[in-house]
Design an enzyme around this catalytic site. Structure first.
Site, PDB file in Angstrom:
ATOM      1  N   ASP A   1       0.796  -1.235   0.000  1.00  0.00           N
ATOM      2  CA  ASP A   1       0.000   0.000   0.000  1.00  0.00           C
ATOM      3  C   ASP A   1       0.826   1.281   0.000  1.00  0.00           C
ATOM      4  O   ASP A   1       0.344   2.339   0.389  1.00  0.00           O
ATOM      5  CB  ASP A   1      -0.902  -0.013   1.247  1.00  0.00           C
ATOM      6  CG  ASP A   1      -0.093  -0.260   2.523  1.00  0.00           C
ATOM      7  OD1 ASP A   1       1.118   0.012   2.510  1.00  0.00           O
ATOM      8  OD2 ASP A   1      -0.677  -0.710   3.524  1.00  0.00           O
TER       9      ASP A   1
ATOM     10  N   GLU B   1      -0.139  -9.017  -1.086  1.00  0.00           N
ATOM     11  CA  GLU B   1      -0.706  -8.450   0.151  1.00  0.00           C
ATOM     12  C   GLU B   1      -1.927  -7.580  -0.189  1.00  0.00           C
ATOM     13  O   GLU B   1      -2.026  -6.399   0.152  1.00  0.00           O
ATOM     14  CB  GLU B   1       0.317  -7.646   0.970  1.00  0.00           C
ATOM     15  CG  GLU B   1      -0.108  -7.458   2.426  1.00  0.00           C
ATOM     16  CD  GLU B   1       0.911  -6.702   3.269  1.00  0.00           C
ATOM     17  OE1 GLU B   1       0.846  -5.471   3.348  1.00  0.00           O
ATOM     18  OE2 GLU B   1       1.787  -7.372   3.863  1.00  0.00           O
TER      19      GLU B   1
ATOM     20  N   GLU C   1      -2.086   5.107   2.871  1.00  0.00           N
ATOM     21  CA  GLU C   1      -2.038   3.693   2.478  1.00  0.00           C
ATOM     22  C   GLU C   1      -3.406   3.085   2.178  1.00  0.00           C
ATOM     23  O   GLU C   1      -3.541   2.261   1.273  1.00  0.00           O
ATOM     24  CB  GLU C   1      -1.324   2.872   3.561  1.00  0.00           C
ATOM     25  CG  GLU C   1       0.179   3.142   3.677  1.00  0.00           C
ATOM     26  CD  GLU C   1       0.513   4.362   4.529  1.00  0.00           C
ATOM     27  OE1 GLU C   1      -0.417   5.023   5.048  1.00  0.00           O
ATOM     28  OE2 GLU C   1       1.709   4.681   4.658  1.00  0.00           O
TER      29      GLU C   1
ATOM     30  N   HIS D   1       6.260   5.457  13.054  1.00  0.00           N
ATOM     31  CA  HIS D   1       6.646   6.252  11.883  1.00  0.00           C
ATOM     32  C   HIS D   1       5.486   6.728  11.015  1.00  0.00           C
ATOM     33  O   HIS D   1       5.698   7.496  10.071  1.00  0.00           O
ATOM     34  CB  HIS D   1       7.580   5.429  10.985  1.00  0.00           C
ATOM     35  CG  HIS D   1       6.844   4.364  10.217  1.00  0.00           C
ATOM     36  ND1 HIS D   1       6.546   3.135  10.761  1.00  0.00           N
ATOM     37  CD2 HIS D   1       6.326   4.347   8.967  1.00  0.00           C
ATOM     38  CE1 HIS D   1       5.885   2.409   9.874  1.00  0.00           C
ATOM     39  NE2 HIS D   1       5.729   3.120   8.775  1.00  0.00           N
TER      40      HIS D   1
ATOM     41  N   ARG E   1       2.545   8.386   8.879  1.00  0.00           N
ATOM     42  CA  ARG E   1       2.230   9.788   8.575  1.00  0.00           C
ATOM     43  C   ARG E   1       1.037  10.301   9.364  1.00  0.00           C
ATOM     44  O   ARG E   1       1.022  11.445   9.805  1.00  0.00           O
ATOM     45  CB  ARG E   1       1.933   9.933   7.076  1.00  0.00           C
ATOM     46  CG  ARG E   1       3.146  10.286   6.237  1.00  0.00           C
ATOM     47  CD  ARG E   1       2.720  10.456   4.777  1.00  0.00           C
ATOM     48  NE  ARG E   1       3.753  11.104   3.981  1.00  0.00           N
ATOM     49  CZ  ARG E   1       4.863  10.519   3.569  1.00  0.00           C
ATOM     50  NH1 ARG E   1       5.133   9.277   3.900  1.00  0.00           N
ATOM     51  NH2 ARG E   1       5.740  11.184   2.831  1.00  0.00           N
TER      52      ARG E   1
ATOM     53  N   HIS F   1      13.174   5.446  12.696  1.00  0.00           N
ATOM     54  CA  HIS F   1      13.019   5.585  11.233  1.00  0.00           C
ATOM     55  C   HIS F   1      13.798   6.827  10.756  1.00  0.00           C
ATOM     56  O   HIS F   1      13.935   7.804  11.502  1.00  0.00           O
ATOM     57  CB  HIS F   1      11.521   5.755  10.967  1.00  0.00           C
ATOM     58  CG  HIS F   1      11.106   5.655   9.526  1.00  0.00           C
ATOM     59  ND1 HIS F   1      11.395   6.618   8.594  1.00  0.00           N
ATOM     60  CD2 HIS F   1      10.388   4.716   8.867  1.00  0.00           C
ATOM     61  CE1 HIS F   1      10.895   6.267   7.425  1.00  0.00           C
ATOM     62  NE2 HIS F   1      10.271   5.110   7.568  1.00  0.00           N
TER      63      HIS F   1
HETATM   64  C1  UD1 Z   1       6.774   4.861   3.655  1.00  0.00           C
HETATM   65  C2  UD1 Z   1       5.372   4.404   3.239  1.00  0.00           C
HETATM   66  C3  UD1 Z   1       4.656   3.729   4.397  1.00  0.00           C
HETATM   67  C4  UD1 Z   1       5.521   2.642   5.024  1.00  0.00           C
HETATM   68  C5  UD1 Z   1       6.899   3.196   5.363  1.00  0.00           C
HETATM   69  C6  UD1 Z   1       7.772   2.076   5.837  1.00  0.00           C
HETATM   70  C7  UD1 Z   1       4.211   5.837   1.606  1.00  0.00           C
HETATM   71  C8  UD1 Z   1       3.362   7.020   1.416  1.00  0.00           C
HETATM   72  N1  UD1 Z   1       4.580   5.574   2.862  1.00  0.00           N
HETATM   73  O1  UD1 Z   1       6.588   5.872   4.633  1.00  0.00           O
HETATM   74  O2  UD1 Z   1       3.455   3.145   3.921  1.00  0.00           O
HETATM   75  O3  UD1 Z   1       4.891   2.205   6.206  1.00  0.00           O
HETATM   76  O4  UD1 Z   1       7.478   3.765   4.180  1.00  0.00           O
HETATM   77  O5  UD1 Z   1       8.875   2.537   6.539  1.00  0.00           O
HETATM   78  O6  UD1 Z   1       4.549   5.182   0.674  1.00  0.00           O
HETATM   79  N2  UD1 Z   1      14.383   8.357   4.584  1.00  0.00           N
HETATM   80  C9  UD1 Z   1      15.755   8.315   4.455  1.00  0.00           C
HETATM   81  N3  UD1 Z   1      16.341   7.127   4.110  1.00  0.00           N
HETATM   82  C10 UD1 Z   1      15.639   5.985   3.922  1.00  0.00           C
HETATM   83  C11 UD1 Z   1      14.231   6.029   4.078  1.00  0.00           C
HETATM   84  C12 UD1 Z   1      13.617   7.229   4.388  1.00  0.00           C
HETATM   85  O7  UD1 Z   1      16.437   9.301   4.627  1.00  0.00           O
HETATM   86  O8  UD1 Z   1      16.231   4.932   3.636  1.00  0.00           O
HETATM   87  C13 UD1 Z   1      13.745   9.636   4.936  1.00  0.00           C
HETATM   88  C14 UD1 Z   1      13.748  10.629   3.764  1.00  0.00           C
HETATM   89  O9  UD1 Z   1      13.921  11.922   4.269  1.00  0.00           O
HETATM   90  C15 UD1 Z   1      12.326  10.476   3.226  1.00  0.00           C
HETATM   91  C16 UD1 Z   1      11.556  10.278   4.521  1.00  0.00           C
HETATM   92  O10 UD1 Z   1      12.384   9.422   5.299  1.00  0.00           O
HETATM   93  O11 UD1 Z   1      11.907  11.608   2.499  1.00  0.00           O
HETATM   94  C17 UD1 Z   1      10.180   9.687   4.405  1.00  0.00           C
HETATM   95  O12 UD1 Z   1      10.174   8.542   3.559  1.00  0.00           O
HETATM   96  P1  UD1 Z   1       8.822   8.157   2.771  1.00  0.00           P
HETATM   97  O13 UD1 Z   1       9.049   6.910   1.980  1.00  0.00           O
HETATM   98  O14 UD1 Z   1       8.293   9.320   2.048  1.00  0.00           O
HETATM   99  O15 UD1 Z   1       7.769   7.908   3.936  1.00  0.00           O
HETATM  100  P2  UD1 Z   1       7.757   6.828   5.105  1.00  0.00           P
HETATM  101  O16 UD1 Z   1       7.236   7.520   6.304  1.00  0.00           O
HETATM  102  O17 UD1 Z   1       9.046   6.128   5.160  1.00  0.00           O
HETATM  103  N1  UDP Z   2      12.314  -3.265  10.555  1.00  0.00           N
HETATM  104  C1  UDP Z   2      13.691  -3.366  10.398  1.00  0.00           C
HETATM  105  N2  UDP Z   2      14.492  -2.496  11.084  1.00  0.00           N
HETATM  106  C2  UDP Z   2      14.000  -1.548  11.912  1.00  0.00           C
HETATM  107  C3  UDP Z   2      12.592  -1.444  12.051  1.00  0.00           C
HETATM  108  C4  UDP Z   2      11.776  -2.309  11.353  1.00  0.00           C
HETATM  109  O1  UDP Z   2      14.172  -4.221   9.668  1.00  0.00           O
HETATM  110  O2  UDP Z   2      14.794  -0.822  12.499  1.00  0.00           O
HETATM  111  C5  UDP Z   2      11.455  -4.199   9.805  1.00  0.00           C
HETATM  112  C6  UDP Z   2      10.368  -4.896  10.602  1.00  0.00           C
HETATM  113  O3  UDP Z   2      10.848  -6.050  11.238  1.00  0.00           O
HETATM  114  C7  UDP Z   2       9.344  -5.166   9.524  1.00  0.00           C
HETATM  115  C8  UDP Z   2       9.466  -3.978   8.603  1.00  0.00           C
HETATM  116  O4  UDP Z   2      10.744  -3.411   8.857  1.00  0.00           O
HETATM  117  O5  UDP Z   2       9.714  -6.317   8.763  1.00  0.00           O
HETATM  118  C9  UDP Z   2       8.379  -2.989   8.894  1.00  0.00           C
HETATM  119  O6  UDP Z   2       8.672  -1.796   8.280  1.00  0.00           O
HETATM  120  P1  UDP Z   2       8.003  -0.444   8.707  1.00  0.00           P
HETATM  121  O7  UDP Z   2       7.559  -0.519  10.119  1.00  0.00           O
HETATM  122  O8  UDP Z   2       8.958   0.629   8.328  1.00  0.00           O
HETATM  123  O9  UDP Z   2       6.774  -0.337   7.696  1.00  0.00           O
HETATM  124  P2  UDP Z   2       5.274  -0.889   7.720  1.00  0.00           P
HETATM  125  O10 UDP Z   2       5.303  -2.366   7.898  1.00  0.00           O
HETATM  126  O11 UDP Z   2       4.555  -0.175   8.810  1.00  0.00           O
HETATM  127  O12 UDP Z   2       4.743  -0.472   6.393  1.00  0.00           O
END
Ligand code: UD1
Ligand code: UDP
Length: 379
Positions: free
Chosen positions: A98, A120, A134, A208, A210, A241
């Protein structure tokens, strides 16, 4: 024999954890010509998972920017993935879950008249703003996809109610397949965890989402801080995160407390090791709600709703909401009342049996007239 061309697309950490085992399954079977395209909506957190599973993408759109918006993620993917689809011309493009990567890639595949398979599929809260964005992403992918791989029978019923077109298969969640790779050994790679006294009661925490940004996240963190003060024998370990919004809020509420450890994100193996050595888990994560029950760890979900009611019904997960008092009451109950704790601390696995990837592969063969349909996953 003509091979089925499958392109798997993913971009964030959780999609990668749940799609890498499938990419490996498809690559190992002679009936498929499998390619992997990553959007890198996450960069560091994606790369860690790819190296954990030894998956080398064929295409990398490298779109991540700091503090990215939903619109920039969507438009960048739409612009960049079309030419990749035109080059590969897959018979089916697989997306997962999602995220915005999921939605934008499925839409781009539709524009190219390419069939979409949704892994999924069918999770719903029926609240369009929670989880945000999502819930709407997965509903829209439900309209775009022809093949729906629903983890549970409940997910299938959700899709049937919406009268989605195409075929639905109940496969189990590939996260349980992923745990066959990641749950091993006790020794942590992360240096910060080498010095932890695991005879203490460890609370693993993540947050984490939104829709939790702002007041809900502040309330959650305030509850965690107070919990640590009331229970000095516990140690809360929170791999934060990389989102700048989350890191700023966590630093404001949770630094300077002796028994709270804020650390960088862990790789999947360390994360699963940490959960398996914890007393309990507090999280707003989707994937962790599926993994912790399999490890026999009670989970308090830091959200107002969940699209994963199966473990709540099985008694190992409780919806704690985002209110400080309720989180504190439920967490304190688990820390003081043995009966309450042991009622929640039993391993259940309503989400899969570790064979979801095989079922998805067989379902694809079936869709292309090359095999019988797989039997549905049932608990
Ligand atoms: C995204 C997904 C969410 C999922 C989450 C898992 C969307 C809208 N959201 O949210 O469904 O639960 O990922 O973690 O698709 N960043 C880094 N390095 C990384 C990853 C993220 O610096 O490796 C920072 C960046 O500043 C980035 C911000 O995190 O802009 C947010 O990342 P983004 O993918 O937009 O949203 P998530 O909250 O991670
Ligand atoms: N996870 C990880 N390292 C971390 C935190 C989470 O590998 O420091 C793994 C966790 O075990 C799970 C996945 O990341 O498999 C979940 O990701 P996240 O919570 O970012 O996203 P969501 O599942 O809510 O979309």
């Amino acid at each position: 024999m003509k091979k089925i061309k499958v392109m798997s697309v993913f971009g964030t950490r959780p999609e990668a954890i749940k799609m890498c085992p499938l990419a490996l399954e498809l690559a190992s079977r002679s009936e498929f010509d499998s390619t992997v395209c990553v959007t890198a909506q996450h960069r560091e957190m994606l790369d860690g998972v790819l190296s954990c599973f030894g998956v080398q993408p064929d295409f990398d759109l490298d779109i991540m920017e700091s503090g990215q918006t939903l619109s920039t993620i969507t438009t960048k993917i739409l612009t960049l993935i079309g030419p990749v689809i035109q080059k590969v011309r897959p018979d089916v493009l697989l997306v997962h879950g999602d995220t915005t990567t999921t939605f934008a890639s499925a839409l781009a595949a539709f524009y190219e008249r390419t069939a979409v398979g949704h892994v999924e599929a069918g999770l719903r809260t029926y609240d369009r703003y929670s989880p945000f964005p999502e819930e709407m992403n997965r509903c829209m992918v439900g309209r775009l996809a022809q093949y729906h791989f629903a983890p549970t029978a409940q997910n299938r019923r959700n899709l049937e109610r919406e009268a989605v077109t195409g075929q639905i298969f109940v496969t189990g969640n590939t996260v349980i397949d992923a745990m066959k790779y990641t749950v091993r050994g006790e020794k942590f790679d992360c240096e910060a965890l080498h010095h932890v006294d695991f005879s203490r009661r460890i609370i693993t925490m993540t947050c984490h989402r939104r829709e939790n940004y702002g007041a809900p996240m502040e309330s959650i963190f305030s509850a965690a801080a107070e919990l640590a003060r009331r229970f000095p024998d516990t140690l809360t370990i929170y791999p934060v995160h990389l989102s700048p919004t989350v890191r700023e809020c966590a630093a404001r509420f949770l630094t300077g407390i002796d028994n709270i450890m804020l650390i960088d994100p862990l790789d999947a193996m360390d994360m699963h090791r940490l959960m398996s050595r914890s007393y309990m888990v507090m999280t707003d994560s989707g994937g962790i709600q599926e993994e912790a029950p399999a490890l026999g760890k009670p989970v308090l979900v830091l959200r107002r709703e969940t699209e994963r009611p199966e473990a709540v019904e099985a008694g190992t997960v409780k919806l704690a909401g985002v209110g400080r008092d309720n989180i504190l009451a439920l967490a304190s109950g688990l820390l003081t009342d043995e009966a309450q704790y042991s009622a929640m601390a039993h391993a259940v696995n309503p989400y899969g049996d570790g064979h979801a990837c095989e079922r998805i592969a067989q379902a694809l063969l079936h869709a292309f007239g090359m095999a019988d349909a797989p039997e549905d996953f049932a608990v």
